[in-house]
Design an enzyme around this catalytic site. Structure first.
Site, mmCIF file in Angstrom:
data_model
loop_
_atom_site.group_PDB
_atom_site.id
_atom_site.type_symbol
_atom_site.label_atom_id
_atom_site.label_comp_id
_atom_site.label_asym_id
_atom_site.label_seq_id
_atom_site.Cartn_x
_atom_site.Cartn_y
_atom_site.Cartn_z
ATOM 1 N N LYS A 1 -3.716 -10.875 -6.103
ATOM 2 C CA LYS A 1 -5.079 -11.133 -5.660
ATOM 3 C C LYS A 1 -5.703 -10.256 -6.124
ATOM 4 C CE LYS A 1 -5.788 -8.415 -1.638
ATOM 5 N NZ LYS A 1 -6.544 -7.981 -0.495
ATOM 6 N N LYS B 1 -10.473 -5.003 -4.212
ATOM 7 C CA LYS B 1 -11.534 -4.228 -4.418
ATOM 8 C C LYS B 1 -10.845 -2.768 -5.083
ATOM 9 C CE LYS B 1 -13.438 -4.230 0.049
ATOM 10 N NZ LYS B 1 -12.510 -3.653 1.190
ATOM 11 N N LYS C 1 0.900 -1.223 0.076
ATOM 12 C CA LYS C 1 0.002 -0.097 0.082
ATOM 13 C C LYS C 1 0.904 1.333 0.064
ATOM 14 C CE LYS C 1 -4.409 -1.787 1.465
ATOM 15 N NZ LYS C 1 -5.527 -1.697 2.180
HETATM 16 P P1 ATP Z 1 -8.717 -3.073 -0.802
HETATM 17 O O1 ATP Z 1 -8.455 -3.428 -1.917
HETATM 18 O O2 ATP Z 1 -9.727 -2.207 -0.234
HETATM 19 O O3 ATP Z 1 -7.531 -3.173 0.400
HETATM 20 P P2 ATP Z 1 -9.475 -6.168 -0.223
HETATM 21 O O4 ATP Z 1 -10.344 -6.343 -1.496
HETATM 22 O O5 ATP Z 1 -8.064 -6.409 0.135
HETATM 23 O O6 ATP Z 1 -9.464 -4.570 0.009
HETATM 24 P P3 ATP Z 1 -10.438 -6.186 2.721
HETATM 25 O O7 ATP Z 1 -11.579 -5.343 2.976
HETATM 26 O O8 ATP Z 1 -9.260 -5.882 2.861
HETATM 27 O O9 ATP Z 1 -10.561 -6.283 0.987
HETATM 28 O O10 ATP Z 1 -10.605 -7.606 2.960
HETATM 29 C C1 ATP Z 1 -11.856 -8.163 3.193
HETATM 30 C C2 ATP Z 1 -11.802 -9.916 3.447
HETATM 31 O O11 ATP Z 1 -11.793 -10.371 2.124
HETATM 32 C C3 ATP Z 1 -10.443 -10.338 4.227
HETATM 33 O O12 ATP Z 1 -10.793 -11.375 5.072
HETATM 34 C C4 ATP Z 1 -9.605 -10.677 3.155
HETATM 35 O O13 ATP Z 1 -8.645 -11.511 3.514
HETATM 36 C C5 ATP Z 1 -10.591 -11.177 1.992
HETATM 37 N N1 ATP Z 1 -10.198 -11.187 0.641
HETATM 38 C C6 ATP Z 1 -9.865 -9.890 -0.139
HETATM 39 N N2 ATP Z 1 -9.408 -10.157 -1.173
HETATM 40 C C7 ATP Z 1 -9.356 -11.703 -1.393
HETATM 41 C C8 ATP Z 1 -9.137 -12.661 -2.638
HETATM 42 N N3 ATP Z 1 -8.778 -11.839 -3.865
HETATM 43 N N4 ATP Z 1 -9.399 -13.678 -2.199
HETATM 44 C C9 ATP Z 1 -9.692 -14.139 -1.299
HETATM 45 N N5 ATP Z 1 -10.077 -13.383 -0.065
HETATM 46 C C10 ATP Z 1 -9.900 -12.074 -0.049
#
Ligand code: ATP
Ligand code: LTN
Length: 334
Positions: A196, A199, A114
């Site tokens: 990964k 969002k 980040k």
């Molecule tokens: P951002 O992109 O805003 O940092 P993020 O997509 O990583 O967010 P978070 O709010 O940080 O989402 O995570 C929410 C949940 O979703 C956490 O338990 C995280 O481990 C899970 N998660 C996020 N991305 C993935 C993915 N690509 N595959 C599986 N689990 C995921």
């Protein structure tokens, strides 16, 4: 009756959720809600570690709550609340900061990622993110924390912090375990299957959002990166794109990877991708409809949050009092 073990998890109300969040986190939460005493938070204090538009953050909070419920989380069984509604999180994070080392935080993969993505805004909160996450979990004496694999390092540091505090001041916190799904603990980006699905990623075609309509889902999957072998086989090492799509298909249809692979034996990627798209759309359409219905009933959603915050506060305050006592904060007659 034996007391249920405690489960804690949270998602940040940043943007719409992707199918990665659904598969890696929320889907498992639904399955675990009967077995555990569950706390599911909306982590808005974590969200502001990167720049947020205030109006969007506010809107995303209710949207995420509605989504939790639409995905099958029952507010009668679980405590659903907004992190900032329970001030104990910030308070405990401060105490835990004093037993966490700067070097530990600088080593965190998410912090490094980040920082690179938001080079103009490497703020203290971004670095301190895992300490706040440890405070979330430890306040509720959680036994288990279901998250995606990307959060494993944060969970390890939470355990370290808990053990360190317990050793220094006598046993206070339950040391939590992470729970990661067998399939789909990491869903990858459709355009770059080496990273990964996120969002807040840069390429909107790399992620499928739970808010995407059927045509969009199918279009994004049609464009997903695969390989030139033209054989649907699960082999994450050599065929990351196809394996990622197989994981998505398997989870969305509740079939095993083997079963899914068999289904596409001798079939081309075009047909395969279309089937994955239909499966995703079939799964998310009812969730979207239910989310929309819930969002029209703001009174109900607010009552869920009010009751959630009250219940969460009661548990959290108890832990915090204990912590304050142990570290020597004068509390009068309390
Ligand atoms: P951002 O992109 O805003 O940092 P993020 O997509 O990583 O967010 P978070 O709010 O940080 O989402 O995570 C929410 C949940 O979703 C956490 O338990 C995280 O481990 C899970 N998660 C996020 N991305 C993935 C993915 N690509 N595959 C599986 N689990 C995921
Ligand atoms: N950092 C988490 C969200 C989160 C969380 C938590 C998860 C905040 N506090 C406590 C589990 C337990 C993420 O998923 N990015």
């Amino acid at each position: 009756m034996e007391e249920k073990k405690v489960l804690y998890s949270a998602v940040q109300p940043t943007n719409n959720l992707t199918i990665g969040n659904y598969v890696g986190a929320i889907r498992n939460w639904v399955q675990l809600q009967d077995e555990y005493r569950c706390y599911y938070a909306i982590a808005n204090m974590h969200a502001i570690t990167v720049r947020q538009d205030p109006a969007a953050l506010r809107k995303n909070t209710l949207q995420l709550l509605a989504l939790y419920i639409a995905c099958g989380i029952d507010p009668e069984k679980c405590v659903l609340y907004v992190q900032s509604h329970v001030p104990c999180h910030a308070e405990l994070a401060w105490v835990l900061n004093t037993i966490t080392y700067v070097g530990e935080m600088e080593r965190m993969t998410q912090f490094k990622d980040k920082s690179a993505r938001h080079a103009e805004n490497i703020n203290m909160g971004l670095m301190d993110y895992p300490v706040l996450m440890a405070a979330d979990i430890l306040l509720y004496q959680a036994d288990v924390v279901p998250v995606g694999i990307d959060q494993r390092q944060h969970l390890e540091i939470t355990r370290d912090i808990a053990i360190r505090f317990n050793n220094r001041y006598s046993p206070t916190f339950t040391v939590p375990e992470g729970i990661y799904g067998k399939v789909g603990a990491k869903i990858n980006d459709l355009q770059d299957p080496s990273k990964k699905m996120s969002k807040s990623g840069d390429d909107p075609n790399g992620a499928i959002f739970l808010s995407d309509d059927r045509d969009t889902v199918i279009r994004k999957l049609r464009r997903a990166v695969t390989d030139s072998e033209a054989c649907v086989r699960y082999d994450p090492e050599n065929k990351p794109g196809v394996s990622n799509l197989l994981s998505i298909y398997s989870v969305m249809t509740d079939k095993s990877i083997e079963e899914s692979q068999k289904e596409f034996e001798g079939k081309g990627y075009g047909e395969f991708k279309l089937a994955v798209g239909e499966a995703v759309a079939d799964r998310i359409e009812p969730v979207q409809a239910e989310q929309k219905r819930l969002l029209a009933d703001k009174g109900y959603l607010e009552s869920v949050l009010k009751s959630g915050a009250e219940q969460a506060f009661r548990t959290a305050r108890k832990t915090l009092d204990k912590v304050y006592r142990k570290i020597g904060f004068y509390q009068g007659d309390r």
